[in-house]
Design a protein around this motif. Structure first.
Motif, PDB file in Angstrom:
ATOM      1  N   VAL A  48       1.355  -1.174   0.510  1.00 10.63           N
ATOM      2  CA  VAL A  48      -0.208   0.294  -0.202  1.00 10.63           C
ATOM      3  C   VAL A  48       0.550   1.011  -0.083  1.00 10.63           C
ATOM      4  O   VAL A  48       1.765   1.492   0.761  1.00 10.63           O
ATOM      5  CB  VAL A  48      -1.039   0.122   1.237  1.00 10.63           C
ATOM      6  CG1 VAL A  48      -1.564   1.421   1.299  1.00 10.63           C
ATOM      7  CG2 VAL A  48      -1.928  -1.546   1.436  1.00 10.63           C
ATOM      8  N   GLN A  49       0.868   2.115  -1.089  1.00 12.49           N
ATOM      9  CA  GLN A  49       1.256   3.728  -1.293  1.00 12.49           C
ATOM     10  C   GLN A  49       0.386   4.527  -0.200  1.00 12.49           C
ATOM     11  O   GLN A  49      -0.839   4.452  -0.575  1.00 12.49           O
ATOM     12  CB  GLN A  49       1.904   3.779  -2.412  1.00 12.49           C
ATOM     13  CG  GLN A  49       2.764   3.264  -3.463  1.00 12.49           C
ATOM     14  CD  GLN A  49       2.510   2.072  -3.170  1.00 12.49           C
ATOM     15  OE1 GLN A  49       1.249   1.315  -3.953  1.00 12.49           O
ATOM     16  NE2 GLN A  49       3.884   0.902  -3.394  1.00 12.49           N
ATOM     17  N   VAL A  65       0.716   8.647   0.045  1.00 13.20           N
ATOM     18  CA  VAL A  65       0.940  10.087  -0.251  1.00 13.20           C
ATOM     19  C   VAL A  65       0.416  11.235   0.563  1.00 13.20           C
ATOM     20  O   VAL A  65      -0.861  11.874   0.438  1.00 13.20           O
ATOM     21  CB  VAL A  65       1.067  10.464  -1.731  1.00 13.20           C
ATOM     22  CG1 VAL A  65       1.285  10.990  -2.096  1.00 13.20           C
ATOM     23  CG2 VAL A  65       1.034   8.753  -2.567  1.00 13.20           C
ATOM     24  N   ALA A 112      -4.528   7.300   0.255  1.00 18.23           N
ATOM     25  CA  ALA A 112      -4.066   5.293  -0.145  1.00 18.23           C
ATOM     26  C   ALA A 112      -4.033   5.178  -1.925  1.00 18.23           C
ATOM     27  O   ALA A 112      -5.432   5.289  -2.426  1.00 18.23           O
ATOM     28  CB  ALA A 112      -4.615   4.948   1.108  1.00 18.23           C
ATOM     29  N   SER A 113      -3.577   3.861  -1.495  1.00 20.31           N
ATOM     30  CA  SER A 113      -2.920   3.288  -3.014  1.00 20.31           C
ATOM     31  C   SER A 113      -4.522   2.263  -3.152  1.00 20.31           C
ATOM     32  O   SER A 113      -4.880   1.081  -4.397  1.00 20.31           O
ATOM     33  CB  SER A 113      -2.120   3.169  -3.310  1.00 20.31           C
ATOM     34  OG  SER A 113      -1.895   1.844  -2.414  1.00 20.31           O
ATOM     35  N   ARG A 114      -5.372   2.094  -2.223  1.00 20.10           N
ATOM     36  CA  ARG A 114      -5.914   1.063  -2.069  1.00 20.10           C
ATOM     37  C   ARG A 114      -7.945   0.981  -1.171  1.00 20.10           C
ATOM     38  O   ARG A 114      -7.232   2.709  -0.721  1.00 20.10           O
ATOM     39  CB  ARG A 114      -5.792  -0.469  -1.380  1.00 20.10           C
ATOM     40  CG  ARG A 114      -4.967  -0.031   0.683  1.00 20.10           C
ATOM     41  CD  ARG A 114      -5.293  -1.762   1.642  1.00 20.10           C
ATOM     42  NE  ARG A 114      -6.593  -0.800   1.627  1.00 20.10           N
ATOM     43  CZ  ARG A 114      -7.215  -2.473   1.895  1.00 20.10           C
ATOM     44  NH1 ARG A 114      -5.786  -3.123   2.949  1.00 20.10           N
ATOM     45  NH2 ARG A 114      -8.463  -2.215   2.987  1.00 20.10           N
ATOM     46  N   ASN A 120     -10.231   7.381  -1.018  1.00 19.63           N
ATOM     47  CA  ASN A 120      -9.484   6.513  -0.292  1.00 19.63           C
ATOM     48  C   ASN A 120      -8.652   7.733   0.670  1.00 19.63           C
ATOM     49  O   ASN A 120      -7.491   7.511   0.292  1.00 19.63           O
ATOM     50  CB  ASN A 120      -8.774   6.102  -1.305  1.00 19.63           C
ATOM     51  CG  ASN A 120      -9.387   4.894  -1.838  1.00 19.63           C
ATOM     52  OD1 ASN A 120     -10.576   4.444  -1.765  1.00 19.63           O
ATOM     53  ND2 ASN A 120      -8.722   4.548  -2.985  1.00 19.63           N
ATOM     54  N   THR A 121      -8.899   9.014   0.755  1.00 23.82           N
ATOM     55  CA  THR A 121      -8.432   9.841   1.366  1.00 23.82           C
ATOM     56  C   THR A 121      -8.906  10.301   3.119  1.00 23.82           C
ATOM     57  O   THR A 121     -10.093  10.061   3.132  1.00 23.82           O
ATOM     58  CB  THR A 121      -7.983  11.270   0.566  1.00 23.82           C
ATOM     59  OG1 THR A 121      -7.688  11.033  -0.635  1.00 23.82           O
ATOM     60  CG2 THR A 121      -7.881  12.182   0.801  1.00 23.82           C
TER      61      THR A 121
END
Length: 116
Positions: free
Chosen positions: A2-3, A5, A24-26, A76-77
């Motif tokens: 999972v990334q 940023v 998030a990347s998921r 996803n934030t």
């Protein structure tokens, strides 16, 4: 994997406001924890605010009434609205996510500096 940023850090005067974002990347719909930690120079990393499983929020005593955590599951934030900033809020702010399998992921951090 999972990334995470983070964005939104910067320099602000005492009493000012900033809004941090963590993308998030998921999906963040089903997670164990997602929130914000911070680490000031020479100090240990500490919890600022976070969502636990089920959506309950918790805050550090030092930020209660000034900071607000929120989330947009569709994006996803997770956000951290910071008001009435003080010099002691100066730190690198990190986003953290813990999955239901208890895998832990950290963002790269964003610097928040409160100074006149």
């Amino acid at each position: 994997q999972v990334q995470l940023v983070e964005s939104g850090g910067g320099l602000v005067q005492p009493g000012g406001s900033l809004r941090l974002s963590c993308l998030a990347s998921r999906s963040i719909f089903s997670i164990n924890f997602m929130g914000w930690y911070r680490q000031a120079s020479g100090k240990e990393r500490e919890l600022v605010a976070g969502f636990s499983q089920g959506g309950s929020k918790n805050y550090a005593d030092s930020v209660k009434g000034r900071f607000t955590i929120s989330r947009d599951i569709a994006k996803n934030t997770v956000y951290l609205e910071m008001n009435s900033l003080k010099s002691e809020d100066t730190a690198v702010y990190y986003c953290k996510l813990v999955t239901v399998e208890f895998s832990t992921y950290w963002g790269q951090g964003t610097q928040v500096t409160v100074s006149s």
